[in-house]
Design a protein around this motif. Structure first.
Motif, PDB file in Angstrom:
ATOM      1  N   THR A 164       0.810  -1.226   0.000  1.00  0.00           N
ATOM      2  CA  THR A 164       0.000   0.000   0.000  1.00  0.00           C
ATOM      3  C   THR A 164       0.840   1.272   0.000  1.00  0.00           C
ATOM      4  O   THR A 164       0.614   2.179  -0.817  1.00  0.00           O
ATOM      5  CB  THR A 164      -0.939   0.015   1.219  1.00  0.00           C
ATOM      6  OG1 THR A 164      -1.697  -1.193   1.250  1.00  0.00           O
ATOM      7  CG2 THR A 164      -1.895   1.196   1.126  1.00  0.00           C
ATOM      8  N   LEU A 168       1.119   4.239  -2.762  1.00  0.00           N
ATOM      9  CA  LEU A 168       0.638   5.569  -2.380  1.00  0.00           C
ATOM     10  C   LEU A 168       1.675   6.634  -2.732  1.00  0.00           C
ATOM     11  O   LEU A 168       1.342   7.672  -3.335  1.00  0.00           O
ATOM     12  CB  LEU A 168       0.319   5.598  -0.879  1.00  0.00           C
ATOM     13  CG  LEU A 168      -0.429   6.812  -0.316  1.00  0.00           C
ATOM     14  CD1 LEU A 168      -1.106   6.439   1.005  1.00  0.00           C
ATOM     15  CD2 LEU A 168       0.484   8.014  -0.072  1.00  0.00           C
ATOM     16  N   TRP A 169       2.930   6.379  -2.362  1.00  0.00           N
ATOM     17  CA  TRP A 169       4.000   7.337  -2.668  1.00  0.00           C
ATOM     18  C   TRP A 169       4.201   7.470  -4.176  1.00  0.00           C
ATOM     19  O   TRP A 169       4.521   8.561  -4.671  1.00  0.00           O
ATOM     20  CB  TRP A 169       5.301   6.900  -1.999  1.00  0.00           C
ATOM     21  CG  TRP A 169       5.330   7.213  -0.530  1.00  0.00           C
ATOM     22  CD1 TRP A 169       5.216   6.334   0.508  1.00  0.00           C
ATOM     23  CD2 TRP A 169       5.456   8.508   0.064  1.00  0.00           C
ATOM     24  NE1 TRP A 169       5.275   6.999   1.707  1.00  0.00           N
ATOM     25  CE2 TRP A 169       5.416   8.326   1.476  1.00  0.00           C
ATOM     26  CE3 TRP A 169       5.592   9.791  -0.443  1.00  0.00           C
ATOM     27  CZ2 TRP A 169       5.517   9.395   2.363  1.00  0.00           C
ATOM     28  CZ3 TRP A 169       5.694  10.866   0.443  1.00  0.00           C
ATOM     29  CH2 TRP A 169       5.666  10.657   1.828  1.00  0.00           C
ATOM     30  N   ALA A 190      -4.878  12.459  -0.661  1.00  0.00           N
ATOM     31  CA  ALA A 190      -4.278  11.508   0.269  1.00  0.00           C
ATOM     32  C   ALA A 190      -4.689  11.815   1.706  1.00  0.00           C
ATOM     33  O   ALA A 190      -5.040  10.917   2.478  1.00  0.00           O
ATOM     34  CB  ALA A 190      -2.756  11.535   0.130  1.00  0.00           C
ATOM     35  N   TYR A 194      -7.442   9.379   3.883  1.00  0.00           N
ATOM     36  CA  TYR A 194      -7.109   8.773   5.173  1.00  0.00           C
ATOM     37  C   TYR A 194      -8.011   9.321   6.275  1.00  0.00           C
ATOM     38  O   TYR A 194      -8.574   8.563   7.077  1.00  0.00           O
ATOM     39  CB  TYR A 194      -5.646   9.044   5.523  1.00  0.00           C
ATOM     40  CG  TYR A 194      -5.160   8.273   6.736  1.00  0.00           C
ATOM     41  CD1 TYR A 194      -4.534   7.045   6.582  1.00  0.00           C
ATOM     42  CD2 TYR A 194      -5.343   8.776   8.024  1.00  0.00           C
ATOM     43  CE1 TYR A 194      -4.095   6.324   7.683  1.00  0.00           C
ATOM     44  CE2 TYR A 194      -4.910   8.055   9.129  1.00  0.00           C
ATOM     45  CZ  TYR A 194      -4.284   6.841   8.955  1.00  0.00           C
ATOM     46  OH  TYR A 194      -3.858   6.134  10.058  1.00  0.00           O
ATOM     47  N   LYS A 219      -5.435   3.698   4.651  1.00  0.00           N
ATOM     48  CA  LYS A 219      -4.287   3.911   3.761  1.00  0.00           C
ATOM     49  C   LYS A 219      -4.649   3.623   2.308  1.00  0.00           C
ATOM     50  O   LYS A 219      -4.147   4.292   1.395  1.00  0.00           O
ATOM     51  CB  LYS A 219      -3.123   3.023   4.204  1.00  0.00           C
ATOM     52  CG  LYS A 219      -2.652   3.289   5.621  1.00  0.00           C
ATOM     53  CD  LYS A 219      -1.712   2.202   6.103  1.00  0.00           C
ATOM     54  CE  LYS A 219      -1.481   2.314   7.610  1.00  0.00           C
ATOM     55  NZ  LYS A 219      -0.688   1.193   8.144  1.00  0.00           N
ATOM     56  N   LEU A 223      -4.430   6.141  -0.736  1.00  0.00           N
ATOM     57  CA  LEU A 223      -3.739   5.794  -1.987  1.00  0.00           C
ATOM     58  C   LEU A 223      -4.532   6.297  -3.190  1.00  0.00           C
ATOM     59  O   LEU A 223      -3.978   6.916  -4.101  1.00  0.00           O
ATOM     60  CB  LEU A 223      -3.550   4.277  -2.039  1.00  0.00           C
ATOM     61  CG  LEU A 223      -2.863   3.628  -3.251  1.00  0.00           C
ATOM     62  CD1 LEU A 223      -2.259   2.281  -2.839  1.00  0.00           C
ATOM     63  CD2 LEU A 223      -3.830   3.400  -4.410  1.00  0.00           C
ATOM     64  N   ALA A 226      -4.336   9.972  -3.516  1.00  0.00           N
ATOM     65  CA  ALA A 226      -3.053  10.411  -4.062  1.00  0.00           C
ATOM     66  C   ALA A 226      -2.993  10.215  -5.571  1.00  0.00           C
ATOM     67  O   ALA A 226      -2.410  11.032  -6.291  1.00  0.00           O
ATOM     68  CB  ALA A 226      -1.917   9.648  -3.386  1.00  0.00           C
ATOM     69  N   TRP A 227      -3.586   9.142  -6.069  1.00  0.00           N
ATOM     70  CA  TRP A 227      -3.538   8.857  -7.507  1.00  0.00           C
ATOM     71  C   TRP A 227      -4.523   9.699  -8.305  1.00  0.00           C
ATOM     72  O   TRP A 227      -4.190  10.194  -9.386  1.00  0.00           O
ATOM     73  CB  TRP A 227      -3.834   7.377  -7.751  1.00  0.00           C
ATOM     74  CG  TRP A 227      -2.647   6.490  -7.604  1.00  0.00           C
ATOM     75  CD1 TRP A 227      -2.013   6.153  -6.437  1.00  0.00           C
ATOM     76  CD2 TRP A 227      -1.925   5.826  -8.645  1.00  0.00           C
ATOM     77  NE1 TRP A 227      -0.953   5.317  -6.691  1.00  0.00           N
ATOM     78  CE2 TRP A 227      -0.872   5.098  -8.035  1.00  0.00           C
ATOM     79  CE3 TRP A 227      -2.065   5.765 -10.017  1.00  0.00           C
ATOM     80  CZ2 TRP A 227       0.037   4.332  -8.767  1.00  0.00           C
ATOM     81  CZ3 TRP A 227      -1.170   4.995 -10.752  1.00  0.00           C
ATOM     82  CH2 TRP A 227      -0.131   4.284 -10.137  1.00  0.00           C
TER      83      TRP A 227
END
Length: 293
Positions: A164, A168-169, A190, A194, A219, A223, A226-227
């Motif tokens: 995960t 995510l990063w 992100a 969360y 998380k 993710l 973030a995407w």
């Protein structure tokens, strides 16, 4: 050379077929990850606990067999006979062996070819949707990660940080290039992803005294934020909750599943996020128009 490249760019079926073939191979590896990664994590937890408690293993015990994503080589879980390369061809070998071990004849789980075929199909869909773009490559990475996370969650009610957090990063990194969303929306997504489930978790626990979901779900939604950006989070939450409620109630009513047994939420979240990755814009427009916005 340019003419050949132009021909390739005008042949989406070629890319789709190639992605499907690669998906078959990756699906075979995902079977290994789904089975072995939780075992590796449990072994590591035991080791850390032993070190913390300062427990020394008896010197007479033999060294444990090396166990990771590469070793030991694939073998029959029943008779331990190593599986030869030609017996490990995705889907084909299962059909050729009629779902049985070549050595002992014990049945092989049908889940192996199902995961391989499912990975191939979803990979082909991703390639068809995004075409010859960088989005295809990274969407495939996300798709394969979601498949591994979903089946691990089904088996162990666990969403490993080993998968995960790096993904995510990666989503945050891709936002620097505006591949799926911009950096502002990615970081906001992100955080919002969360925080939203974190709040729901604590409100549910406060009201019922029970934990409604695991921290891995927080998380996973982070993710997707973030995407794809914060704008897609409402659709993802709505889709995953709707599908989860329908399947959960069906299992309780039809299969007579005990309602006290927890149902992993990760697969529904992963499916909703994957759908949003491909058709999120259209779903958002539909959602906003139906809401009169």
């Amino acid at each position: 050379m340019m003419q050949q490249l132009e021909i390739l760019l005008n042949l989406p079926y070629l890319l789709t077929a190639l992605a499907g073939f690669i998906g078959l191979l990756v699906g075979s590896f995902l079977n290994v990850v789904i089975y072995r990664l939780p075992v590796m994590m449990q072994q590591n937890w035991r080791k850390e606990c032993a070190e913390y408690l300062q427990i020394e293993a008896p010197g007479t015990e033999p060294e444990p067999e090396q166990f990771n994503l590469v070793l030991p080589l694939s073998r029959c879980p029943s008779c331990k006979t190593p599986i030869k390369p030609y017996q490990n061809i995705p889907v084909v070998s299962y059909l050729f062996l009629k779902g049985q071990c070549a050595a002992c004849g014990n049945p092989i789980s049908s889940r192996y070819p199902i995961i391989e075929a499912f990975t191939a199909i979803t990979s082909a869909i991703v390639a068809w949707h995004f075409g010859y773009t960088p989005q295809t490559l990274f969407a495939l990475i996300l798709t394969w990660s979601l498949i591994a996370l979903s089946f691990i969650d089904i088996d162990h009610q666990l969403l490993p940080d080993n998968i995960t957090l790096p993904v995510l990063w990666l989503g945050l990194f891709l936002s620097l290039f505006g591949l799926y969303t911009d950096t502002h929306d990615s970081i906001s997504g992100a955080i919002a992803g969360y925080a939203s489930l974190w709040v729901v978790y604590h409100l549910f626990k406060l009201a019922t005294g029970k934990e409604g979901m695991g921290h891995g779900d927080f998380k996973l939604l982070a993710l997707f934020g973030a995407w794809l950006g914060w704008q897609y989070l409402p659709v993802i939450i709505l889709l995953s909750s709707l599908v989860g409620a329908i399947i959960g109630l069906s299992m309780i009513i039809i299969v007579k599943r005990d309602h006290n047994i927890p149902i992993p939420f990760g697969p529904y979240l992963a499916a909703a996020g994957w759908i949003a990755l491909l058709w999120g814009h259209d779903l958002n427009q539909l959602y906003l128009s139906s809401a009169g916005l």
